[in-house]
Motif scaffolding. Structure first.
Motif, PDB file in Angstrom:
ATOM      1  N   ALA A  98       4.214  53.101 -13.202  1.00  0.00           N
ATOM      2  CA  ALA A  98       3.467  54.153 -12.508  1.00  0.00           C
ATOM      3  C   ALA A  98       2.515  54.854 -13.468  1.00  0.00           C
ATOM      4  O   ALA A  98       1.355  55.130 -13.124  1.00  0.00           O
ATOM      5  CB  ALA A  98       4.425  55.164 -11.878  1.00  0.00           C
ATOM      6  N   ARG A 155       5.212  60.605  -8.526  1.00  0.00           N
ATOM      7  CA  ARG A 155       6.047  59.420  -8.256  1.00  0.00           C
ATOM      8  C   ARG A 155       7.135  59.271  -9.316  1.00  0.00           C
ATOM      9  O   ARG A 155       8.282  58.942  -9.002  1.00  0.00           O
ATOM     10  CB  ARG A 155       5.186  58.169  -8.170  1.00  0.00           C
ATOM     11  CG  ARG A 155       4.246  58.169  -6.973  1.00  0.00           C
ATOM     12  CD  ARG A 155       3.440  56.888  -6.937  1.00  0.00           C
ATOM     13  NE  ARG A 155       4.291  55.760  -6.658  1.00  0.00           N
ATOM     14  CZ  ARG A 155       4.522  55.258  -5.444  1.00  0.00           C
ATOM     15  NH1 ARG A 155       3.938  55.813  -4.397  1.00  0.00           N
ATOM     16  NH2 ARG A 155       5.286  54.219  -5.281  1.00  0.00           N
ATOM     17  N   ASP A 160      10.207  57.397  -7.400  1.00  0.00           N
ATOM     18  CA  ASP A 160       9.720  56.443  -6.403  1.00  0.00           C
ATOM     19  C   ASP A 160       9.483  55.088  -7.058  1.00  0.00           C
ATOM     20  O   ASP A 160       8.926  55.002  -8.149  1.00  0.00           O
ATOM     21  CB  ASP A 160       8.386  56.903  -5.794  1.00  0.00           C
ATOM     22  CG  ASP A 160       8.540  58.131  -4.915  1.00  0.00           C
ATOM     23  OD1 ASP A 160       9.684  58.463  -4.561  1.00  0.00           O
ATOM     24  OD2 ASP A 160       7.519  58.747  -4.576  1.00  0.00           O
TER      25      ASP A 160
END
Length: 162
Positions: A98, A155, A160
């Motif tokens: 990410a 995130r 996530d």
């Protein structure tokens, strides 16, 4: 029946052993949460620094503040990297991906913004106008540049996937 790594079944655990394993599991969960928090704040900081640098470097171009802005940016990046490295012992799951995706998109937007602002400045010069930067355009460019890393930070903090 579930067998542990030591070869004993879960039913053979003493209450003390069960408490110790539960405490160990809870401590690991706390460490993972702390790791996510560190990486999320660092990712957000890197994005904010890049966005702020884009805006401030353009606003202070050809002024006595140009060099201090560059020095502040470099110190912020080095400081964030040092803090992240020292405060974290591991990368949370999916945080590296990410962060790198956010950085790649942020860097791409940074380049697009610099090119766009340079083209705009060149057009002003060709039209015989004194080059000037619209402060709102600079703020908008900085926010757009920072946005992917800020999203990546959210995130990472939430854990996530992808």
């Amino acid at each position: 029946m579930h067998t542990t790594q030591e070869g004993t079944s879960m039913n053979d655990l003493t209450p003390q052993q069960a408490r110790e394993r539960l405490a160990h599991a809870e401590a690991a969960t706390g460490r993972r949460d702390a790791e996510r928090r560190v990486h999320a704040w660092a990712t957000a900081g890197f994005g904010a620094a890049m966005g702020a640098y884009l805006s401030l470097s353009r606003a202070t171009d050809d002024t006595p503040f140009e060099q201090p802005v560059l020095v502040a940016y470099a110190l912020a990046i080095v400081g964030l990297a040092t803090w992240q490295t020292r405060a974290s012992q591991a990368w949370p799951r999916h945080a590296r991906r990410a962060g790198y995706v956010g950085l790649g998109v942020t860097f791409g937007l940074f380049l697009v913004a610099v090119i766009g602002l340079n083209v705009r400045e060149a057009e002003q010069k060709m039209d015989g106008l004194a080059p000037s930067e619209n402060p709102w355009l600079l703020v908008l460019a900085g926010v757009v540049v920072a946005a992917p890393m800020l999203l990546a930070a959210v995130r990472i903090r939430r854990g996530d996937p992808k």
